[in-house]
Scaffold this motif. Sequence first.
Motif, mmCIF file in Angstrom:
data_model
loop_
_atom_site.group_PDB
_atom_site.id
_atom_site.type_symbol
_atom_site.label_atom_id
_atom_site.label_comp_id
_atom_site.label_asym_id
_atom_site.label_seq_id
_atom_site.Cartn_x
_atom_site.Cartn_y
_atom_site.Cartn_z
ATOM 1 N N GLU A 182 0.862 -1.179 0.000
ATOM 2 C CA GLU A 182 0.000 0.000 0.000
ATOM 3 C C GLU A 182 0.900 1.231 0.000
ATOM 4 N N GLU A 183 0.884 1.968 -1.116
ATOM 5 C CA GLU A 183 1.845 3.048 -1.305
ATOM 6 C C GLU A 183 1.787 4.105 -0.208
ATOM 7 N N VAL A 184 0.574 4.520 0.166
ATOM 8 C CA VAL A 184 0.435 5.576 1.164
ATOM 9 C C VAL A 184 0.986 5.125 2.499
ATOM 10 N N VAL A 185 0.614 3.919 2.920
ATOM 11 C CA VAL A 185 1.068 3.381 4.208
ATOM 12 C C VAL A 185 2.582 3.181 4.196
ATOM 13 N N ASP A 186 3.104 2.635 3.101
ATOM 14 C CA ASP A 186 4.545 2.379 3.002
ATOM 15 C C ASP A 186 5.360 3.658 3.147
ATOM 16 N N ARG A 187 4.892 4.728 2.511
ATOM 17 C CA ARG A 187 5.638 5.982 2.571
ATOM 18 C C ARG A 187 5.665 6.548 3.990
ATOM 19 N N ILE A 188 4.567 6.416 4.690
ATOM 20 C CA ILE A 188 4.513 6.939 6.063
ATOM 21 C C ILE A 188 5.374 6.092 6.995
ATOM 22 N N VAL A 189 5.274 4.760 6.870
ATOM 23 C CA VAL A 189 6.054 3.865 7.723
ATOM 24 C C VAL A 189 7.547 4.018 7.444
ATOM 25 N N ALA A 190 7.898 4.276 6.177
ATOM 26 C CA ALA A 190 9.313 4.417 5.813
ATOM 27 C C ALA A 190 9.986 5.575 6.542
ATOM 28 N N VAL A 191 9.203 6.557 6.970
ATOM 29 C CA VAL A 191 9.758 7.696 7.711
ATOM 30 C C VAL A 191 10.472 7.224 8.975
ATOM 31 N N PHE A 192 9.958 6.144 9.584
ATOM 32 C CA PHE A 192 10.524 5.671 10.847
ATOM 33 C C PHE A 192 11.976 5.233 10.684
ATOM 34 N N TYR A 193 12.275 4.442 9.632
ATOM 35 C CA TYR A 193 13.644 3.933 9.525
ATOM 36 C C TYR A 193 14.540 4.777 8.621
ATOM 37 N N THR A 194 13.967 5.712 7.860
ATOM 38 C CA THR A 194 14.805 6.579 7.032
ATOM 39 C C THR A 194 15.093 7.924 7.704
ATOM 40 N N VAL A 195 14.188 8.378 8.564
ATOM 41 C CA VAL A 195 14.326 9.697 9.178
ATOM 42 C C VAL A 195 14.522 9.622 10.689
ATOM 43 N N LEU A 196 13.669 8.851 11.364
ATOM 44 C CA LEU A 196 13.678 8.852 12.827
ATOM 45 C C LEU A 196 14.767 7.975 13.438
ATOM 46 N N THR A 197 14.999 6.771 12.876
ATOM 47 C CA THR A 197 16.013 5.880 13.448
ATOM 48 C C THR A 197 17.420 6.481 13.411
ATOM 49 N N PRO A 198 17.840 7.131 12.304
ATOM 50 C CA PRO A 198 19.159 7.769 12.322
ATOM 51 C C PRO A 198 19.304 8.844 13.399
ATOM 52 N N LEU A 199 18.183 9.501 13.756
ATOM 53 C CA LEU A 199 18.210 10.473 14.854
ATOM 54 C C LEU A 199 18.178 9.772 16.201
ATOM 55 N N LEU A 200 17.477 8.655 16.245
ATOM 56 C CA LEU A 200 17.310 7.929 17.509
ATOM 57 C C LEU A 200 18.630 7.383 18.035
ATOM 58 N N ASN A 201 19.502 6.962 17.136
ATOM 59 C CA ASN A 201 20.781 6.369 17.563
ATOM 60 C C ASN A 201 21.606 7.303 18.448
ATOM 61 N N PRO A 202 21.919 8.545 17.998
ATOM 62 C CA PRO A 202 22.692 9.419 18.890
ATOM 63 C C PRO A 202 21.946 9.782 20.162
ATOM 64 N N VAL A 203 20.618 9.934 20.082
ATOM 65 C CA VAL A 203 19.835 10.271 21.277
ATOM 66 C C VAL A 203 19.890 9.142 22.298
ATOM 67 N N VAL A 204 19.600 7.922 21.843
ATOM 68 C CA VAL A 204 19.563 6.770 22.753
ATOM 69 C C VAL A 204 20.941 6.474 23.323
ATOM 70 N N TYR A 205 21.948 6.462 22.469
ATOM 71 C CA TYR A 205 23.283 6.073 22.929
ATOM 72 C C TYR A 205 23.958 7.136 23.796
ATOM 73 N N THR A 206 23.486 8.380 23.728
ATOM 74 C CA THR A 206 24.070 9.407 24.604
ATOM 75 C C THR A 206 23.277 9.557 25.894
ATOM 76 N N LEU A 207 21.955 9.558 25.802
ATOM 77 C CA LEU A 207 21.137 9.767 26.996
ATOM 78 C C LEU A 207 21.182 8.577 27.945
ATOM 79 N N ARG A 208 21.397 7.376 27.406
ATOM 80 C CA ARG A 208 21.390 6.174 28.236
ATOM 81 C C ARG A 208 22.799 5.655 28.529
ATOM 82 N N ASN A 209 23.812 6.389 28.110
ATOM 83 C CA ASN A 209 25.180 5.897 28.253
ATOM 84 C C ASN A 209 26.021 6.895 29.040
#
Length: 311
Positions: A264-291
């Motif tokens: 489903e094109e619409v759903v795929d594009r929205i879900v893709a935001v999580f691993y293309t946009v948010l996960t790259p930001l999540l890594n420095p946040v998680v690894y610094t705030l919890r370390n």
Amino acid sequence: MTNMSLVTTFILMGLPHAPELDTFLFGIFLVIYVLTVVGNLLIMLVIIVDPHLHTPMYYFLSNLSFIDMWYSTVTVPKMLMTLVSPEGSPISFSSCVAQFYSFDFLGSTECFLYTVMSYDRYLAISYPLRYASMMSGRTCAILATTTWLSGSLHSAAQTTPTFHLPFCGPNQIQHYICDAPSILKLACADTSTVEMVIFVSIGVVALGCFLLIVLSYVSIVRSILKIRTSEGRWRAFQTCVSHCTVVLCFYLPLVFIYLRPGSEEVVDRIVAVFYTVLTPLLNPVVYTLRNKEVKKALLKFKDKVMYSQSK
């Protein structure tokens, strides 16, 4: 790479959204992109300059930060361009091939790297006395090089058959990146073989890596339960929570988009935001705030910068 294509330019249609949200979404994604690049650059810099962080865990973390910085750079700028262009953002055929390859290359390498990082945590917790000799500098370099080479080969195995298909009709990609499901819908030939190749290759890598990660953490949990002191158990547990959080945020959307029947094109594009946009930001946040070690190194680095500026 030869092709039979009549299409020389594709049009990336971007995220599905109301036109009045263009400015708001542009601002949000631009801020996220800047924070992602700066955050990952800062982690790499701190790991390089602080001798206390010259360990296998932080060596692999610096590789992860490097991947995430470029993973975001490959995808987000084109997304931003689709938000300022109501009729879509044009991308040449060769640029689309390059983005497709780079996107898959970095994503595949990240999958392999998460597996190596879980193996590293398994050795550190299960064999603390032998860990230094088992995970030597040479071993780390070999493991890291293997992840990059494996990612490159995996990406080539998908990019080559995809762009050897003829593209002679519509050129509007219903996505903000050149991604396999959206590209294949534009081909002027039977794509079932290519779809199967991509499905199997992604399935083998994603599920294979995820299974190895699960096995590593099952072994880690068993080792943690054998630790006699509650403080020791808690410290061992904390070292793994950050990794598990990031792995789940990366794998769940990936599996949802590429390994479920139908698309489903619409759903795929929205879900893709999580691993293309948010996960790259999540890594420095998680690894610094919890370390604590990274936070301490960041404070030392800040003090050094301020001291050098005051002189």
